[in-house]
Design a protein around this motif. Sequence first.
Motif, PDB file in Angstrom:
ATOM      1  N   ASP A   1       0.957  -1.528  -0.170  1.00  0.00           N
ATOM      2  CA  ASP A   1      -0.075  -0.112   0.150  1.00  0.00           C
ATOM      3  C   ASP A   1       0.863   1.319   0.044  1.00  0.00           C
ATOM      4  O   ASP A   1       0.639   2.163  -0.627  1.00  0.00           O
ATOM      5  N   LEU A   2       1.948   1.197   0.862  1.00  0.00           N
ATOM      6  CA  LEU A   2       2.836   2.547   0.807  1.00  0.00           C
ATOM      7  C   LEU A   2       3.588   2.545  -0.282  1.00  0.00           C
ATOM      8  O   LEU A   2       3.820   3.784  -1.038  1.00  0.00           O
ATOM      9  N   GLU A   3       4.091   1.396  -1.092  1.00  0.00           N
ATOM     10  CA  GLU A   3       4.466   1.936  -2.273  1.00  0.00           C
ATOM     11  C   GLU A   3       3.744   2.203  -3.430  1.00  0.00           C
ATOM     12  O   GLU A   3       4.162   2.877  -4.151  1.00  0.00           O
ATOM     13  N   ARG A   4       2.527   1.843  -3.447  1.00  0.00           N
ATOM     14  CA  ARG A   4       1.364   2.209  -4.573  1.00  0.00           C
ATOM     15  C   ARG A   4       1.206   3.623  -4.346  1.00  0.00           C
ATOM     16  O   ARG A   4       1.218   4.421  -5.225  1.00  0.00           O
ATOM     17  N   LEU A   5       1.196   4.023  -2.804  1.00  0.00           N
ATOM     18  CA  LEU A   5       0.776   5.425  -2.815  1.00  0.00           C
ATOM     19  C   LEU A   5       2.250   6.332  -2.941  1.00  0.00           C
ATOM     20  O   LEU A   5       1.782   7.379  -3.812  1.00  0.00           O
ATOM     21  N   ALA A   6       3.195   6.044  -2.577  1.00  0.00           N
ATOM     22  CA  ALA A   6       4.463   6.648  -3.231  1.00  0.00           C
ATOM     23  C   ALA A   6       4.422   6.793  -4.633  1.00  0.00           C
ATOM     24  O   ALA A   6       4.715   7.908  -5.372  1.00  0.00           O
ATOM     25  N   ILE A   7       4.426   5.686  -5.676  1.00  0.00           N
ATOM     26  CA  ILE A   7       4.097   5.824  -7.051  1.00  0.00           C
ATOM     27  C   ILE A   7       3.126   6.334  -7.217  1.00  0.00           C
ATOM     28  O   ILE A   7       3.414   7.606  -8.358  1.00  0.00           O
ATOM     29  N   GLU A   8       1.985   6.627  -6.816  1.00  0.00           N
ATOM     30  CA  GLU A   8       0.845   7.392  -7.224  1.00  0.00           C
ATOM     31  C   GLU A   8       1.242   8.875  -7.204  1.00  0.00           C
ATOM     32  O   GLU A   8       1.056   9.804  -8.129  1.00  0.00           O
ATOM     33  N   TYR A   9       1.778   9.518  -6.049  1.00  0.00           N
ATOM     34  CA  TYR A   9       2.069  10.947  -5.862  1.00  0.00           C
ATOM     35  C   TYR A   9       3.232  10.957  -6.585  1.00  0.00           C
ATOM     36  O   TYR A   9       3.312  12.388  -7.110  1.00  0.00           O
ATOM     37  N   ARG A  10       4.228  10.171  -6.851  1.00  0.00           N
ATOM     38  CA  ARG A  10       5.607  10.558  -7.549  1.00  0.00           C
ATOM     39  C   ARG A  10       5.100  10.640  -9.008  1.00  0.00           C
ATOM     40  O   ARG A  10       5.480  11.770  -9.856  1.00  0.00           O
ATOM     41  N   GLU A  11       4.082   9.803  -9.713  1.00  0.00           N
ATOM     42  CA  GLU A  11       3.575  10.210 -10.942  1.00  0.00           C
ATOM     43  C   GLU A  11       2.890  11.340 -11.196  1.00  0.00           C
ATOM     44  O   GLU A  11       2.673  11.865 -12.409  1.00  0.00           O
ATOM     45  N   SER A  12       2.180  11.983  -9.957  1.00  0.00           N
ATOM     46  CA  SER A  12       1.456  12.938 -10.303  1.00  0.00           C
ATOM     47  C   SER A  12       2.189  14.303 -10.317  1.00  0.00           C
ATOM     48  O   SER A  12       1.581  15.327 -10.505  1.00  0.00           O
ATOM     49  N   LEU A  13       3.330  14.144  -9.987  1.00  0.00           N
ATOM     50  CA  LEU A  13       4.359  15.488  -9.787  1.00  0.00           C
ATOM     51  C   LEU A  13       4.299  16.128 -11.202  1.00  0.00           C
ATOM     52  O   LEU A  13       4.893  15.835 -12.232  1.00  0.00           O
TER      53      LEU A  13
END
Length: 69
Positions: free
Chosen positions: A57-69
Amino acid sequence: AAERLATSKRHLAAEETYHLIAAFADSQDRREASAPLRSARAAIAQERRLVRRIHEDLERLAIEYRESL
């Protein structure tokens, strides 16, 4: 990520919380793209299912926010 950890903390032992945070931090180190990710996954693979799910879940969250930058 902090919210996810805070809501799960009561279900985790102190050692599990430490390993979870360490593995997540290792997976976010982008200096060497493949080595930290592999070591983080290997470290978390030994943990129980709940810990692995929180880590995912934490990895998925990090990827989601990283890609939205």
